[in-house]
Design a protein around this motif. Structure first.
Motif, PDB file in Angstrom:
ATOM      1  N   LEU A  31      40.196  56.666  38.989  1.00 47.40           N
ATOM      2  CA  LEU A  31      39.026  55.876  37.899  1.00 47.40           C
ATOM      3  C   LEU A  31      39.098  56.426  36.614  1.00 47.40           C
ATOM      4  N   THR A  34      42.226  55.194  34.658  1.00 46.64           N
ATOM      5  CA  THR A  34      42.214  53.755  34.363  1.00 46.64           C
ATOM      6  C   THR A  34      41.198  53.210  33.420  1.00 46.64           C
ATOM      7  N   LEU A  35      39.988  54.085  33.436  1.00 44.65           N
ATOM      8  CA  LEU A  35      39.027  53.991  32.376  1.00 44.65           C
ATOM      9  C   LEU A  35      39.708  54.321  30.944  1.00 44.65           C
ATOM     10  N   VAL A 180      31.053  55.427  42.727  1.00 43.29           N
ATOM     11  CA  VAL A 180      31.566  54.447  42.651  1.00 43.29           C
ATOM     12  C   VAL A 180      30.409  53.070  42.507  1.00 43.29           C
ATOM     13  N   ASN A 264      42.622  48.626  36.175  1.00 39.48           N
ATOM     14  CA  ASN A 264      41.695  47.648  37.114  1.00 39.48           C
ATOM     15  C   ASN A 264      41.047  48.813  38.221  1.00 39.48           C
ATOM     16  N   PRO A 265      39.704  48.885  37.824  1.00 42.59           N
ATOM     17  CA  PRO A 265      38.734  49.981  38.573  1.00 42.59           C
ATOM     18  C   PRO A 265      39.118  49.873  40.209  1.00 42.59           C
TER      19      PRO A 265
END
Length: 337
Positions: A31, A34-35, A180, A264-265
């Motif tokens: 995460l 990807t962020l 999350v 894409n989270p």
């Protein structure tokens, strides 16, 4: 029937529960990757060592608390020290951005330039961590070790195989779920979260809408540092802390982000569990498991292990290559690398 139950318990002990915990750790790490890719548009190769740095800071604060007699009861003291580790990692991330990345951002450098710069940052962070805490294993977990003990389960169930659930595994899953939920709430419900999504979709249009890019960048680095530190601490509690291990974790974390669809989270979370269960199932020795299911004359003599655990990161590499060759957008159609 008893043999099937024994096989299920054995499978849960060595594949299902470890896979869920490891998958949650990889998902949190992915995460963060990807962020950064979605908002700042480059692959941050320093993320693994940022995990190590944040975990190191948490360990030092944990040791300080323990020296003063501060504990968290049955829970690890590291959970009390975690906010301090996140803060220190966030400060380091902002410092690295100001010292390195902001220069190239002003120059509107190509993404590959940022990637090369992140490799330099990676080696710097790796050296800093080794210099401060050393290169050896550091164990910092305390509190109650098990929620369910194998012997207690055997006595209760009457089975020959005992189910063991470590507290660190349960903590990993609970913390990962809460993080999350909080992250998705932030990205979808808050003004800053919507600004980050807008900046990710179209930077020029976001600037015309009055979004402050400097603030978006700052918040992105803080969130990435928090995710990296939480993932690193959970991994360290579950296994142990060793700086080089976090350097190696960069491969499965990037594989998770790319398999799910980088940027894409939801894909990062799915990719984390895909990579984790792939590694665990391929490196598990199925001898005892098959011994419960097969007749005695067909029970295997060897370990029935496809790969040694020493090569578990090779599984991530193979999956990564296959996805890049046949579906570069990942399972959830993220951005193309």
């Amino acid at each position: 029937m008893v043999d099937i139950l024994n096989a299920l318990v054995l499978f849960s002990n060595f594949v299902l529960i470890p896979g869920l915990a490891y998958g949650a750790q990889l998902a949190l790490g992915a995460l963060g990757v990807t962020l950064i890719y979605a908002v700042l548009r480059f692959s941050n190769f320093a993320h693994g060592d940022l995990m190590a740095f944040g975990t190191m800071a948490t360990i030092l604060v944990t040791w300080w608390f323990q020296s003063m007699g501060i504990s968290f009861g049955v829970l690890p003291t590291a959970l009390l020290a975690l906010p301090f580790g996140i803060a220190i990692a966030a400060v380091m991330s902002l410092f690295m951005d100001r010292a390195v990345y902001s220069f190239y951002r002003k120059k509107r450098a190509a993404p590959v330039t940022f990637v090369i710069a992140s490799v330099g940052v990676m080696f710097i962070l790796n050296g800093v961590v080794r210099l401060i805490i050393g290169p050896d294993d550091q164990r910092f977990a305390d509190g109650e070790r098990f929620i369910v003990r194998a012997r207690d389960f055997e006595a209760w169930s009457g089975l020959s195989e005992g189910l063991a659930l470590r507290s660190t595994q349960a903590i990993t899953l609970v913390v990962a779920i809460l993080i999350v939920i909080a992250l998705f709430w932030f990205l979808n419900r808050t003004r800053m979260g919507k600004a980050m999504r807008a900046y990710s979709d179209n930077e020029d249009l976001a600037l015309l809408s009055g979004i402050d890019p400097a603030r978006v960048v700052m918040v992105t680095w803080i969130i990435a540092a928090a995710l990296a530190t939480i993932a690193g601490v959970l991994y360290g509690l579950d296994k142990s802390f060793k700086p080089f291990t976090y350097f190696q974790l960069l491969l499965p974390i990037f594989a998770a982000a790319i398999v799910g669809g980088i940027g894409n989270p939801v894909g990062a979370i799915a990719g984390g569990f895909v990579i984790a269960f792939s590694e665990v199932t391929v490196t598990y020795a199925y001898k005892r498991f098959l011994g419960h299911l097969l007749p005695e004359n067909l029970a295997p003599d060897g370990l029935v292990q496809l790969l040694s655990t020493d090569y578990k990161f090779a599984v991530s590499f193979v999956i990564l290559v296959v996805v890049l060759l046949f579906r570069p957008t990942g399972l959830f159609r993220g951005k193309v690398i």
